[in-house]
Write a protein that holds these residues in place. Structure first.
Motif, PDB file in Angstrom:
ATOM      1  N   SER A  53      11.833   0.971  -9.645  1.00 58.22           N
ATOM      2  CA  SER A  53      11.509   2.398  -9.666  1.00 58.22           C
ATOM      3  C   SER A  53      10.452   2.627 -10.732  1.00 58.22           C
ATOM      4  O   SER A  53      10.435   1.938 -11.748  1.00 58.22           O
ATOM      5  CB  SER A  53      12.738   3.235 -10.018  1.00 58.22           C
ATOM      6  OG  SER A  53      13.753   3.061  -9.064  1.00 58.22           O
ATOM      7  N   TYR A  54       9.578   3.613 -10.504  1.00 56.50           N
ATOM      8  CA  TYR A  54       8.615   3.980 -11.528  1.00 56.50           C
ATOM      9  C   TYR A  54       8.199   5.439 -11.350  1.00 56.50           C
ATOM     10  O   TYR A  54       8.364   6.008 -10.263  1.00 56.50           O
ATOM     11  CB  TYR A  54       7.370   3.079 -11.497  1.00 56.50           C
ATOM     12  CG  TYR A  54       6.613   3.072 -10.181  1.00 56.50           C
ATOM     13  CD1 TYR A  54       6.720   1.990  -9.313  1.00 56.50           C
ATOM     14  CD2 TYR A  54       5.818   4.139  -9.802  1.00 56.50           C
ATOM     15  CE1 TYR A  54       6.042   1.986  -8.106  1.00 56.50           C
ATOM     16  CE2 TYR A  54       5.135   4.140  -8.591  1.00 56.50           C
ATOM     17  CZ  TYR A  54       5.255   3.051  -7.749  1.00 56.50           C
ATOM     18  OH  TYR A  54       4.592   3.053  -6.548  1.00 56.50           O
ATOM     19  N   LEU A  55       7.695   6.023 -12.424  1.00 57.82           N
ATOM     20  CA  LEU A  55       7.161   7.389 -12.385  1.00 57.82           C
ATOM     21  C   LEU A  55       5.908   7.398 -13.241  1.00 57.82           C
ATOM     22  O   LEU A  55       5.947   7.018 -14.421  1.00 57.82           O
ATOM     23  CB  LEU A  55       8.197   8.376 -12.939  1.00 57.82           C
ATOM     24  CG  LEU A  55       7.753   9.834 -13.082  1.00 57.82           C
ATOM     25  CD1 LEU A  55       7.439  10.445 -11.717  1.00 57.82           C
ATOM     26  CD2 LEU A  55       8.859  10.652 -13.749  1.00 57.82           C
ATOM     27  N   SER A  56       4.782   7.825 -12.647  1.00 58.43           N
ATOM     28  CA  SER A  56       3.521   7.848 -13.388  1.00 58.43           C
ATOM     29  C   SER A  56       3.594   8.872 -14.525  1.00 58.43           C
ATOM     30  O   SER A  56       4.211   9.930 -14.373  1.00 58.43           O
ATOM     31  CB  SER A  56       2.395   8.212 -12.421  1.00 58.43           C
ATOM     32  OG  SER A  56       1.200   8.388 -13.137  1.00 58.43           O
ATOM     33  N   THR A  57       2.933   8.573 -15.638  1.00 60.15           N
ATOM     34  CA  THR A  57       2.962   9.518 -16.763  1.00 60.15           C
ATOM     35  C   THR A  57       2.127  10.764 -16.455  1.00 60.15           C
ATOM     36  O   THR A  57       2.349  11.810 -17.047  1.00 60.15           O
ATOM     37  CB  THR A  57       2.439   8.867 -18.060  1.00 60.15           C
ATOM     38  OG1 THR A  57       1.184   8.253 -17.767  1.00 60.15           O
ATOM     39  CG2 THR A  57       3.403   7.839 -18.608  1.00 60.15           C
ATOM     40  N   GLU A  58       1.181  10.660 -15.532  1.00 58.60           N
ATOM     41  CA  GLU A  58       0.408  11.824 -15.093  1.00 58.60           C
ATOM     42  C   GLU A  58       0.359  11.810 -13.567  1.00 58.60           C
ATOM     43  O   GLU A  58       0.302  10.752 -12.963  1.00 58.60           O
ATOM     44  CB  GLU A  58      -1.029  11.776 -15.639  1.00 58.60           C
ATOM     45  CG  GLU A  58      -1.126  11.878 -17.154  1.00 58.60           C
ATOM     46  CD  GLU A  58      -0.540  13.173 -17.714  1.00 58.60           C
ATOM     47  OE1 GLU A  58      -0.496  14.187 -16.997  1.00 58.60           O
ATOM     48  OE2 GLU A  58      -0.102  13.165 -18.876  1.00 58.60           O
ATOM     49  N   VAL A  59       0.374  13.024 -12.954  1.00 62.08           N
ATOM     50  CA  VAL A  59       0.264  13.065 -11.486  1.00 62.08           C
ATOM     51  C   VAL A  59      -0.955  13.871 -11.021  1.00 62.08           C
ATOM     52  O   VAL A  59      -1.248  13.938  -9.831  1.00 62.08           O
ATOM     53  CB  VAL A  59       1.561  13.599 -10.820  1.00 62.08           C
ATOM     54  CG1 VAL A  59       2.700  12.626 -11.007  1.00 62.08           C
ATOM     55  CG2 VAL A  59       1.936  14.979 -11.356  1.00 62.08           C
ATOM     56  N   GLY A  60      -1.636  14.520 -11.963  1.00 66.61           N
ATOM     57  CA  GLY A  60      -2.837  15.265 -11.582  1.00 66.61           C
ATOM     58  C   GLY A  60      -3.723  15.470 -12.790  1.00 66.61           C
ATOM     59  O   GLY A  60      -3.256  15.464 -13.926  1.00 66.61           O
ATOM     60  N   VAL A  67       0.005  11.455  -5.134  1.00 63.78           N
ATOM     61  CA  VAL A  67       1.137  11.833  -4.281  1.00 63.78           C
ATOM     62  C   VAL A  67       1.840  10.566  -3.800  1.00 63.78           C
ATOM     63  O   VAL A  67       1.247   9.493  -3.744  1.00 63.78           O
ATOM     64  CB  VAL A  67       0.713  12.666  -3.036  1.00 63.78           C
ATOM     65  CG1 VAL A  67       0.253  14.053  -3.414  1.00 63.78           C
ATOM     66  CG2 VAL A  67      -0.349  11.953  -2.231  1.00 63.78           C
ATOM     67  N   GLY A  68       3.083  10.719  -3.421  1.00 65.99           N
ATOM     68  CA  GLY A  68       3.836   9.617  -2.822  1.00 65.99           C
ATOM     69  C   GLY A  68       3.970   8.431  -3.764  1.00 65.99           C
ATOM     70  O   GLY A  68       4.132   8.584  -4.976  1.00 65.99           O
ATOM     71  N   ASP A  69       3.858   7.236  -3.188  1.00 65.71           N
ATOM     72  CA  ASP A  69       4.063   6.012  -3.980  1.00 65.71           C
ATOM     73  C   ASP A  69       3.042   5.873  -5.106  1.00 65.71           C
ATOM     74  O   ASP A  69       3.275   5.131  -6.061  1.00 65.71           O
ATOM     75  CB  ASP A  69       3.976   4.768  -3.080  1.00 65.71           C
ATOM     76  CG  ASP A  69       5.225   4.595  -2.229  1.00 65.71           C
ATOM     77  OD1 ASP A  69       6.146   5.423  -2.332  1.00 65.71           O
ATOM     78  OD2 ASP A  69       5.264   3.623  -1.451  1.00 65.71           O
ATOM     79  N   ALA A  70       1.902   6.559  -4.985  1.00 65.51           N
ATOM     80  CA  ALA A  70       0.912   6.492  -6.072  1.00 65.51           C
ATOM     81  C   ALA A  70       1.477   7.149  -7.336  1.00 65.51           C
ATOM     82  O   ALA A  70       1.098   6.777  -8.445  1.00 65.51           O
ATOM     83  CB  ALA A  70      -0.382   7.185  -5.644  1.00 65.51           C
ATOM     84  N   ALA A  71       2.382   8.115  -7.154  1.00 68.19           N
ATOM     85  CA  ALA A  71       2.918   8.852  -8.302  1.00 68.19           C
ATOM     86  C   ALA A  71       4.267   8.305  -8.755  1.00 68.19           C
ATOM     87  O   ALA A  71       4.554   8.237  -9.952  1.00 68.19           O
ATOM     88  CB  ALA A  71       3.058  10.328  -7.948  1.00 68.19           C
ATOM     89  N   CYS A  72       5.105   7.974  -7.796  1.00 68.38           N
ATOM     90  CA  CYS A  72       6.443   7.492  -8.175  1.00 68.38           C
ATOM     91  C   CYS A  72       7.052   6.693  -7.033  1.00 68.38           C
ATOM     92  O   CYS A  72       6.617   6.790  -5.884  1.00 68.38           O
ATOM     93  CB  CYS A  72       7.363   8.661  -8.537  1.00 68.38           C
ATOM     94  SG  CYS A  72       7.914   9.632  -7.128  1.00 68.38           S
ATOM     95  N   PHE A  73       8.050   5.949  -7.382  1.00 72.64           N
ATOM     96  CA  PHE A  73       8.784   5.186  -6.363  1.00 72.64           C
ATOM     97  C   PHE A  73      10.220   5.065  -6.826  1.00 72.64           C
ATOM     98  O   PHE A  73      10.471   4.813  -8.003  1.00 72.64           O
ATOM     99  CB  PHE A  73       8.164   3.799  -6.182  1.00 72.64           C
ATOM    100  CG  PHE A  73       8.714   3.059  -4.993  1.00 72.64           C
ATOM    101  CD1 PHE A  73       8.213   3.295  -3.719  1.00 72.64           C
ATOM    102  CD2 PHE A  73       9.738   2.146  -5.153  1.00 72.64           C
ATOM    103  CE1 PHE A  73       8.722   2.629  -2.628  1.00 72.64           C
ATOM    104  CE2 PHE A  73      10.258   1.468  -4.054  1.00 72.64           C
ATOM    105  CZ  PHE A  73       9.750   1.710  -2.788  1.00 72.64           C
ATOM    106  N   ILE A  74      11.141   5.284  -5.889  1.00 70.49           N
ATOM    107  CA  ILE A  74      12.560   5.144  -6.224  1.00 70.49           C
ATOM    108  C   ILE A  74      13.102   4.015  -5.357  1.00 70.49           C
ATOM    109  O   ILE A  74      12.751   3.923  -4.174  1.00 70.49           O
ATOM    110  CB  ILE A  74      13.324   6.458  -5.964  1.00 70.49           C
ATOM    111  CG1 ILE A  74      12.694   7.577  -6.791  1.00 70.49           C
ATOM    112  CG2 ILE A  74      14.803   6.314  -6.303  1.00 70.49           C
ATOM    113  CD1 ILE A  74      13.086   8.983  -6.363  1.00 70.49           C
ATOM    114  N   ASP A  75      13.920   3.179  -5.948  1.00 71.42           N
ATOM    115  CA  ASP A  75      14.463   2.022  -5.227  1.00 71.42           C
ATOM    116  C   ASP A  75      14.700   2.363  -3.756  1.00 71.42           C
ATOM    117  O   ASP A  75      15.407   3.327  -3.453  1.00 71.42           O
ATOM    118  CB  ASP A  75      15.786   1.613  -5.903  1.00 71.42           C
ATOM    119  CG  ASP A  75      16.232   0.249  -5.465  1.00 71.42           C
ATOM    120  OD1 ASP A  75      16.201   0.004  -4.244  1.00 71.42           O
ATOM    121  OD2 ASP A  75      16.595  -0.563  -6.321  1.00 71.42           O
ATOM    122  N   PRO A  76      14.090   1.591  -2.815  1.00 68.84           N
ATOM    123  CA  PRO A  76      14.170   1.961  -1.399  1.00 68.84           C
ATOM    124  C   PRO A  76      15.586   2.057  -0.852  1.00 68.84           C
ATOM    125  O   PRO A  76      15.811   2.691   0.181  1.00 68.84           O
ATOM    126  CB  PRO A  76      13.373   0.865  -0.682  1.00 68.84           C
ATOM    127  CG  PRO A  76      13.075  -0.176  -1.674  1.00 68.84           C
ATOM    128  CD  PRO A  76      13.263   0.406  -3.036  1.00 68.84           C
TER     129      PRO A  76
END
Ligand SMILES: Cc1cc2nc3c(=O)[nH]c(=O)nc-3n(C[C@H](O)[C@H](O)[C@H](O)COP(=O)(O)OP(=O)(O)OC[C@H]3O[C@@H](n4cnc5c(N)ncnc54)[C@H](O)[C@@H]3O)c2cc1C
Length: 125
Positions: A53-60, A67-76
């Protein structure tokens, strides 16, 4: 082609068969996947990723919106990726439209987008 497997069973299978054979075993258990990959050539060996899992420190920001996986991902395993990506598409469209229509709103709109995005990520992570 990726497979999400139970951690303990997956590790046992990899120990018993080796990674590549364990991967092939997963394919052979899925008739549709096996059919799609019938003529495929593997160009690099399979890899194992866990608790991913990850979350980008900035999204815009200036000239971009994630948006989407470019910004964050949660264990599938939690099956939230498509929902989060579609929601981010709606939020991101509102952010970009606001920023383009009124440049004085760029920063507040970016902050609101980030806050809403993080709230949404927090619901599932
Ligand atoms: C193994 C696995 C299982 C998953 N299971 C689920 C599940 O059961 N349920 C669920 O909701 N989610 C699941 N997800 C997550 C989900 O697939 C993603 O979170 C979701 O697809 C993200 O959407 P996206 O639009 O951000 O990215 P993607 O769906 O990856 O779309 C990005 C698109 O951009 C294209 N692209 C890339 N670079 C460029 C470029 N330079 N120019 C033009 N196009 C480009 C790509 O080809 C791709 O089509 C799973 C993920 C994995 C890895």
């Amino acid at each position: 082609m990726a497979f999400v497997v139970d951690s303990r069973k997956g590790q046992e299978e990899i120990r018993r068969l080796g990674l590549e054979a364990a991967y092939q075993e997963q394919i052979s258990r899925s008739p549709n996947a096996a059919k799609m990959l019938r003529n495929a050539t593997m160009v690099s060996g399979p890899k194992v990723i866990r608790d991913w899992s990850y979350l980008s420190t900035e999204v815009g920001g200036d000239g971009y919106a994630l948006v989407g996986d470019a910004a964050c991902f949660i264990d599938p395993l939690f099956s939230t990726g498509v929902h989060v990506a579609l929601t981010a598409g709606v939020l991101g469209a509102a952010y970009v439209t606001t920023a383009l229509k009124d440049p004085t709103m760029r920063e507040p709109a970016a902050r609101a987008y980030k806050e809403l995005y993080y709230q949404h990520y927090g619901l599932f992570s």
